[in-house]
Scaffold this motif. Structure first.
Motif, short mmCIF file in Angstrom:
data_model
loop_
_atom_site.label_atom_id
_atom_site.label_comp_id
_atom_site.label_asym_id
_atom_site.label_seq_id
_atom_site.Cartn_x
_atom_site.Cartn_y
_atom_site.Cartn_z
N ALA A 112 -5.81 20.78 46.08
CA ALA A 112 -5.42 19.73 45.15
C ALA A 112 -5.07 20.33 43.79
O ALA A 112 -4.08 19.93 43.15
CB ALA A 112 -6.54 18.70 45.00
N LEU A 113 -5.85 21.29 43.34
CA LEU A 113 -5.55 21.98 42.09
C LEU A 113 -4.21 22.71 42.17
O LEU A 113 -3.42 22.68 41.23
CB LEU A 113 -6.66 22.98 41.77
CG LEU A 113 -7.97 22.41 41.25
CD1 LEU A 113 -9.06 23.48 41.25
CD2 LEU A 113 -7.79 21.85 39.84
N ALA A 114 -3.94 23.34 43.31
CA ALA A 114 -2.68 24.07 43.48
C ALA A 114 -1.49 23.12 43.39
O ALA A 114 -0.49 23.42 42.73
CB ALA A 114 -2.68 24.80 44.82
N LEU A 115 -1.59 21.96 44.04
CA LEU A 115 -0.50 20.99 43.97
C LEU A 115 -0.31 20.47 42.56
O LEU A 115 0.82 20.33 42.07
CB LEU A 115 -0.78 19.83 44.93
CG LEU A 115 -0.62 20.14 46.42
CD1 LEU A 115 -1.14 18.99 47.26
CD2 LEU A 115 0.83 20.43 46.77
N GLU A 116 -1.41 20.19 41.88
CA GLU A 116 -1.33 19.70 40.51
C GLU A 116 -0.70 20.74 39.59
O GLU A 116 0.14 20.41 38.74
CB GLU A 116 -2.73 19.32 40.01
CG GLU A 116 -2.76 18.68 38.63
CD GLU A 116 -2.14 17.31 38.58
OE1 GLU A 116 -1.88 16.82 37.47
OE2 GLU A 116 -1.88 16.71 39.65
N MET A 117 -1.09 22.00 39.73
CA MET A 117 -0.52 23.06 38.91
C MET A 117 0.95 23.29 39.19
O MET A 117 1.71 23.65 38.29
CB MET A 117 -1.30 24.36 39.14
CG MET A 117 -2.71 24.37 38.59
SD MET A 117 -3.54 25.95 38.95
CE MET A 117 -2.56 27.09 37.95
N SER A 118 1.36 23.07 40.44
CA SER A 118 2.75 23.37 40.81
C SER A 118 3.74 22.50 40.04
O SER A 118 4.91 22.86 39.92
CB SER A 118 2.95 23.19 42.32
OG SER A 118 2.94 21.81 42.69
N ARG A 119 3.27 21.36 39.52
CA ARG A 119 4.15 20.51 38.73
C ARG A 119 4.63 21.22 37.46
O ARG A 119 5.72 20.96 36.96
CB ARG A 119 3.42 19.25 38.27
CG ARG A 119 2.86 18.33 39.32
CD ARG A 119 2.17 17.19 38.59
NE ARG A 119 1.30 16.39 39.39
CZ ARG A 119 1.62 15.22 39.93
NH1 ARG A 119 2.86 14.77 39.79
NH2 ARG A 119 0.74 14.52 40.61
N SER A 221 3.32 12.38 46.32
CA SER A 221 4.27 11.88 47.32
C SER A 221 5.72 12.22 46.98
O SER A 221 6.57 12.31 47.88
CB SER A 221 4.12 10.37 47.51
OG SER A 221 4.33 9.70 46.28
N THR A 222 6.03 12.38 45.69
CA THR A 222 7.40 12.72 45.30
C THR A 222 7.55 14.20 44.94
O THR A 222 8.62 14.62 44.51
CB THR A 222 7.84 11.87 44.09
OG1 THR A 222 6.97 12.14 42.98
CG2 THR A 222 7.79 10.39 44.44
N LEU A 223 6.48 14.96 45.14
CA LEU A 223 6.51 16.37 44.76
C LEU A 223 7.27 17.17 45.81
O LEU A 223 6.90 17.19 46.99
CB LEU A 223 5.08 16.90 44.64
CG LEU A 223 4.90 18.30 44.05
CD1 LEU A 223 5.37 18.35 42.60
CD2 LEU A 223 3.42 18.71 44.12
N ALA A 246 -0.79 13.45 54.09
CA ALA A 246 -0.17 13.97 52.87
C ALA A 246 1.21 14.55 53.18
O ALA A 246 2.17 14.31 52.44
CB ALA A 246 -1.07 15.03 52.25
N ALA A 247 1.32 15.31 54.27
CA ALA A 247 2.59 15.94 54.62
C ALA A 247 3.67 14.91 54.94
O ALA A 247 4.85 15.11 54.64
CB ALA A 247 2.40 16.88 55.81
N GLU A 248 3.27 13.78 55.54
CA GLU A 248 4.23 12.74 55.85
C GLU A 248 4.83 12.13 54.59
O GLU A 248 5.99 11.70 54.59
CB GLU A 248 3.56 11.65 56.69
CG GLU A 248 3.26 12.07 58.11
CD GLU A 248 2.47 11.02 58.87
OE1 GLU A 248 2.19 9.95 58.26
OE2 GLU A 248 2.12 11.25 60.03
N LYS A 249 4.04 12.09 53.52
CA LYS A 249 4.52 11.50 52.26
C LYS A 249 5.31 12.48 51.41
O LYS A 249 6.11 12.07 50.57
CB LYS A 249 3.33 10.96 51.46
CG LYS A 249 2.58 9.80 52.10
CD LYS A 249 1.44 9.35 51.22
CE LYS A 249 0.75 8.11 51.80
NZ LYS A 249 0.02 8.42 53.03
N MET A 250 5.06 13.78 51.60
CA MET A 250 5.71 14.80 50.77
C MET A 250 7.03 15.24 51.41
O MET A 250 7.09 15.46 52.62
CB MET A 250 4.77 15.99 50.57
CG MET A 250 3.50 15.64 49.82
SD MET A 250 2.29 16.99 49.77
CE MET A 250 3.22 18.23 48.86
N PRO A 251 8.07 15.39 50.62
CA PRO A 251 9.39 15.72 51.17
C PRO A 251 9.53 17.13 51.71
O PRO A 251 10.47 17.41 52.47
CB PRO A 251 10.34 15.49 49.99
CG PRO A 251 9.49 15.61 48.77
CD PRO A 251 8.14 15.11 49.17
#
Length: 295
Positions: A112-119, A221-223, A246-251
């Motif tokens: 979760a931290l990795a995804l948040e940082m990737s923004r 979801s839009t990341l 999560a993967a289904e929502k992420m492009p």
């Protein structure tokens, strides 16, 4: 936990303390090439990547840190243990140290931290989530758990009691078995040292109490970050459905299920986990189009 780490602690000789406001971080850095940043989950430390790092070091520069208040990172602000705060403080650390990670690899809450940082990183890094903790507890537990963690973190004497209980090897081994993973005695010993530390228990409880109450698997979801989720089929801590939802929502995300591995899959079979990571990092196509087979 007091600095320096014990003489038998993984990567002790390659580690250092780095002050970056507000925390005094325990940092590991070694290897050459593009930089990978590794983030452990709640209640663990960078030692959890002890078997994975040597494999990744053959191809990349690997950086790993202990999260605030956990392991050997000294907490500098008790109110900065939640997802957004830790991600922001990690970004400050990356900027100070001039780390420019091409990929973020996180286990459990570290995903979760990795995804948040990737923004906030340019160019956008790839993300690997090992048994990613991206969902809140269901039902009443979702309401009660953060409140209980907050109560424990603020109650005098609780961390001392928990740390005393965590000093028993049999209790630690039983707790780890409940994750669905099977670790050797040496690995159990590292967790026993962590769980017998009042500072580590306190930092873990603070992180849990400040974690978002909502469903994390909808936050990104839009990341469009290229993302790979590795899900152990024996994981009893985070259901495999979390990664799939999560993967289904992420492009640009995909899931690989790993047979016969639990929540600490990277400690059980680092070679298999590393193979999936390296294949993903070297692939230049969209993860949604990658023909990856489960093992």
């Amino acid at each position: 936990m007091p600095w320096p780490p014990p003489s038998d602690w993984p990567f002790r000789d390659e580690s250092q303390q780095v002050y970056c406001s507000p925390h005094r971080w325990h940092v590991y850095s070694a290897g050459e090439g593009q930089t990978l940043l590794l983030l452990h989950g709640a209640g663990s430390s960078l030692h959890t990547f002890g078997n994975l790092i040597p494999i990744l070091n053959q191809h990349y520069r690997v950086v790993a840190v202990d999260l605030p208040g956990q392991g050997f990172t000294q907490l500098g602000a008790r109110h900065r243990c939640g997802l957004a705060s830790v991600a922001a403080d990690l970004m400050s650390l990356c900027q100070q140290q001039e780390w420019e990670p091409t990929a973020l690899i996180g286990h459990s809450a570290g995903a979760a931290l990795a995804l948040e940082m990737s923004r906030a990183i340019e160019p956008t890094p790839k993300v690997v989530g090992i048994n990613p903790a991206l969902s809140n507890f269901r039902g009443i537990a979702g309401v009660l758990f953060p409140a209980i963690a907050k109560f424990l973190a603020l109650t005098p004497g609780v961390t001392r009691f928990v740390a005393h209980s965590g000093n028993r090897t049999d209790r630690v081994a039983s707790l780890l078995e409940r994750t669905g993973s099977r670790l050797d005695a040496k690995s159990v010993g590292f967790y026993r040292q962590l769980f017998s530390s009042r500072e580590h228990i306190d930092g873990t409880l603070l992180m849990m109490s400040q974690w978002p109450a909502g469903g994390l698997n909808t936050m990104w979801s839009t990341l469009a970050t290229p993302t790979l989720f590795l899900a152990g089929k024996r994981d009893r801590t985070v259901p495999n459905t979390v990664a799939h939802m999560a993967a289904e929502k992420m492009p640009a995300a995909t899931v690989i299920e790993m047979a016969d591995l639990g929540h600490l899959a990277h400690e059980e079979n680092a070679a298999s986990v590393a193979d999936h990571i390296l294949a993903f990092l070297l692939d230049t196509t969209s993860p949604k189009l990658m023909a990856l087979s489960a093992t």
